[in-house]
Design an enzyme around this catalytic site. Structure first.
Site, PDB file in Angstrom:
ATOM      1  N   SER A 186       0.805  -1.227   0.000  1.00 46.92           N
ATOM      2  CA  SER A 186       0.000   0.000   0.000  1.00 46.92           C
ATOM      3  C   SER A 186       0.836   1.274   0.000  1.00 46.92           C
ATOM      4  CB  SER A 186      -0.937   0.006   1.217  1.00 46.92           C
ATOM      5  OG  SER A 186      -0.203   0.014   2.423  1.00 46.92           O
ATOM      6  N   LYS A 211      -6.633   3.856   8.439  1.00 51.09           N
ATOM      7  CA  LYS A 211      -5.670   4.796   7.872  1.00 51.09           C
ATOM      8  C   LYS A 211      -6.223   6.221   7.848  1.00 51.09           C
ATOM      9  CE  LYS A 211      -3.353   1.299   5.031  1.00 51.09           C
ATOM     10  NZ  LYS A 211      -3.076   0.800   3.673  1.00 51.09           N
TER      11      LYS A 211
END
Length: 813
Positions: free
Chosen positions: A689, A732
């Site tokens: 990611s 996140k």
């Protein structure tokens, strides 16, 4: 009848070719030098003795091969026997004869002589052999030593006999005399008599004596064991009778019979399954036949107690008022919308259906978000009892299924033990830390849980100790875990996964205001008026003293402040109000531990803020890239995993393919060294990611254009620049919001995950959805006036720089 007198000389000497009456013996072997009484009743045997007494009192004694034959023939009589002298003959009133005989010498039958009145045989004397003095002396000493040992353990042998035997110096006479005093088998004695060689006879006697000693010792051990057991049983019986008499006198306790009658009443009153009831009755019948104090009786009694103590059909009344249940859940926890909805749905279905199998829920989330406390709230909301079993560190399958009763100290597994403790068959059963189990040579506890947590199987759960089926289908199982990958896939398949993400800042504030502060004030002995927390004070604790997804550390800090205020109240002996504000926090908690904002203080070249997911929630990840003169070496540091290194290589390849559109030197990968570093190098990092973050950092370093410090990004990059979906979006985004980020770039495919983000967070940050790296750079980089990078005439997505024609390249420069 021919007289035998002419065949005998004086004294004990004999001549070959002797004719002599034969007396067949049963169950006895007569040796030379042996004196023994014989009771004779068979006509032929009486006639043989009469004939001997009428002549020289000599008779040949030979043992029958089979003692059960009353009228033996020639084949039934051993061919080797003993010539004996009749010392005394006495006729008894019943017609039988008692004879006292003395053995003289060995002889063998040469032939049988026909005689209708008794057996008559022609004999051949067996001469004595000699043995070497040294070997004979050694064997004689060994035999005497073994005989002494036998005499010491067998007290039936007199001391005079031992002395007389020990004084015999003739080896042949020693063998015959000793053999007569041992209870050897008839075949062994006959074998000794038939052995001609004196050396072999001595060796055979020695081995037979040693065997007799071993047998006698074994017999003594067996007798001693039996005696000890009998003594112990008699002692226990005597003591039990004394105890029973004492209890009866003082009237303090009932006897064993009363105890069994009381147990039988409990068994009759207890409602159990048909299988369990049959098992209990069978074991109770066994118990009644056992000694009360025996070990086996204790085991059986314990087993019966376990079976009749379990809540087979005892249930709590389940609350069906949905509004009341929803109110309780809201009182206990702030937020957690999805788990609450699932519990209310379960109650709604239960209102419509009489019997449904309990669902298996799995709460997954970072530490401190309230997984276990939510399970307690579910129990309170549904009106069920609550029981918790921690599986952290469990590595023995028997902890779940129990031990078999064959083992000493065996007990049921933790599932059955917990049900006995809670007393109902439909509690809320919390299996805490299900991801912390391990396995070793004793088995895999997660495999044992497959049956427990399967609604299609757990109605007949079989514990090894109980050995009967137990119905677990009414139990509402709730498991908790921090991470899913640690849970085996078959176990995941049996559970309904409900994720509990980390709390946003505003959620932490409300939890502290509505729950934690009042709880800690009460726990530390304070009153509501003694301490007041301002909003800014609570937010300061959240921002500057904690950095977590849950609220566990936040509660610790609040507790620390309450303790210090409690000390002041006790020391100063005053009852006043202390206000905890943003300015006074440092007096209680000391210097701040975290920066309020984790983003860079100014825009920098080559430095990008990425987003990472951890077991405790989301984190901000700083990515730095440095370009140096060199030979095209790519260095990656910060303890990066293999997948993360591959993402960095993919980013480099993408940048090389777009050197023209990015106004980068085409041969930078030959003349420049690239160093990509992610700080906090002691912490392992991995995953795809960070792909767009590393690519943005690399482009910034190569083009000398700074990156916006208030922007964060996450997404996987491909070689052609496509941005692919990733996981952990909620954690996140919450981490970015906590860190003061204003704009967040995420893959467009993750748009579906935005519905899980609190509305207040979405209002505070700008979410940019992208499909390609070309869309990321204009948002992330600070472009100078007149900058022509990535205008409308840019390369279409997925087209390499080498595929452009000259006009397209010149238009970009």
């Amino acid at each position: 009848m021919i007289s035998l007198q002419k065949f005998f000389k004086d004294d004990d000497s004999d001549s070959p070719g002797l004719l002599m009456p034969l007396l067949p013996l049963r169950d006895i072997v007569v040796f030379p030098h042996m004196v023994a009484p014989l009771f004779v009743g068979r006509p032929k045997s009486v006639n043989a003795l009469t004939d001997a007494m009428n002549h020289d009192k000599r008779v040949f004694l030979s043992t029958q091969t089979k003692a059960g034959i009353d009228n033996p023939g020639e084949k039934d009589i051993s061919h080797v026997g003993t010539i004996a002298s009749v010392l005394q003959l006495l006729k008894l009133p019943d017609g039988t004869v008692k004879a006292l005989i003395e053995g003289k010498s060995r002889a063998s039958i040469a032939r049988f002589v026909k005689n209708k009145d008794f057996f008559q045989v022609e004999l051949e004397l067996i001469p004595e052999t000699q043995v070497s003095p040294a070997e004979g002396e050694a064997l004689v000493r060994a035999i005497n030593k073994s005989f002494d040992e036998y005499a010491q353990i067998n007290k039936s042998l007199s001391k005079d006999l031992v002395k007389s035997v020990s004084s015999i110096s003739d080896p042949s006479k020693l063998v015959d005399t000793m053999a007569a005093h041992f209870a050897f088998k008839i075949n062994d004695k006959q074998g000794l008599l038939e052995t001609v060689s004196l050396e072999k006879r001595l060796s055979l006697l020695l081995s037979l004596i040693k065997m007799e000693i071993d047998i006698f010792k074994m017999d003594q051990r067996i007798k001693n064991r039996v005696k000890d057991q009998m003594d112990k049983t008699q002692k226990n019986y005597y003591l039990n009778e004394q105890m029973r008499a004492i209890k009866k006198e003082i009237g303090s306790e009932e006897d064993h019979g009363d105890e069994l009658r009381e147990l039988e009443k409990r068994i009759k009153r207890k409602k159990m399954s048909k299988e369990a009831a049959g098992k209990v009755r069978h074991e109770f019948r066994k118990l009644k036949m056992m000694t009360p104090m025996s070990a086996e009786a204790t085991v059986v009694r314990g087993y019966i107690d376990w079976l009749i103590s379990l809540p087979w059909f005892d249930r709590s009344k389940v609350r069906k008022d949905l509004e009341e249940a929803d109110k309780i859940l809201e009182e206990d926890h702030y937020g957690l919308k999805k788990p609450k909805e699932r519990i209310i749905e379960y109650l709604a279905v239960q209102c419509l259906v009489k019997k449904i199998r309990g669902p298996i829920l799995c709460f997954v989330g970072p530490p401190g978000v309230g997984k276990t406390s939510l399970a307690k709230s579910v129990a309170r909301a549904t009106g069920r009892k609550f029981v918790r079993l921690s599986l952290g560190g469990v590595r023995d399958e028997a902890e779940i299924r129990g031990h078999r009763r064959t083992y000493i100290g065996a007990m049921p597994g933790k599932i059955i033990q917990s049900l006995k403790k809670v007393g109902v068959n439909n509690p809320v059963f919390c299996l805490d830390e299900v991801d912390k189990m391990s396995m070793d040579f004793r088995g895999d506890p997660s495999a044992a849980l497959l049956e427990v947590l399967d609604p299609e199987q757990n109605y007949s759960f079989n514990d090894h100790y109980l050995d009967v089926d137990y119905d677990l289908s009414d139990i509402l199982f709730i498991t908790t875990a921090n991470t899913l990958p640690e849970i085996p896939l078959p176990l995941q398949d049996r559970m309904e996964i409900i994720r509990l993400p980390g709390y946003a800042e505003y959620e932490k504030y409300h939890i502290a205001k509505d729950f934690l502060i009042s709880k800690q004030i009460k726990m530390n002995g304070l009153k509501e008026k003694n301490v007041k927390f301002s909003k800014n004070g609570v937010l300061t604790i959240i921002r500057r003293y904690t950095r977590e997804s849950g609220v566990r550390n936040l509660e610790r800090e609040i507790s620390s402040i309450c303790r210090k205020i409690a000390r002041k109240l006790v020391t100063n002996k005053e009852d006043r109000t202390y206000k905890v504000t943003a300015n006074s926090i440092q007096k209680y908690l000391g210097p701040t531990r975290f920066k309020e904002i984790q983003i860079e203080e100014q825009d920098q070249v080559g430095t990008v803020t990425g987003l990472a997911w951890t077991q405790v929630g989301g984190e901000l990840l700083s990515i730095e890239t440095l370009i140096m003169p060199g030979k095209g070496k790519l260095t990656m540091t910060g303890k990066l995993g293999e997948v993360m290194q591959e993402s960095a290589q993919a980013a480099v390849s993408y940048v090389r393919s777009r050197v023209t559109s990015l106004a980068i030197q085409p041969d930078f990968y030959k003349k420049k060294d690239v160093h990509i570093h992610i700080p906090e190098g002691a912490i392992p990092k991995d995953g795809p990611s960070a792909g767009i973050s590393m690519c943005t950092s690399l482009v910034s370093a190569l083009t000398k254009r700074p990156v916006r410090r208030d922007i964060a990004m996450t997404g996987e990059i491909t070689l052609r620049g496509r941005v692919l979906t990733i996981g952990g979006i909620k954690e996140k985004i919450l981490a970015a919001h906590r860190g003061g980020i204003k704009k967040i770039i995420i893959p467009k495919e993750n748009k579906k995950n935005l519905r899980d983000i609190p509305a207040s967070v979405l209002k505070a940050v700008e979410i940019v959805l992208v499909e390609h790296m070309d869309e990321v750079l204009p948002h992330a980089l600070i472009l100078e006036p007149g900058d022509t990078i990535f205008k409308e005439h840019d390369i279409p997505f997925g087209v390499m720089a080498e595929e452009m024609d000259k006009d397209q390249r010149s238009a970009l420069i």
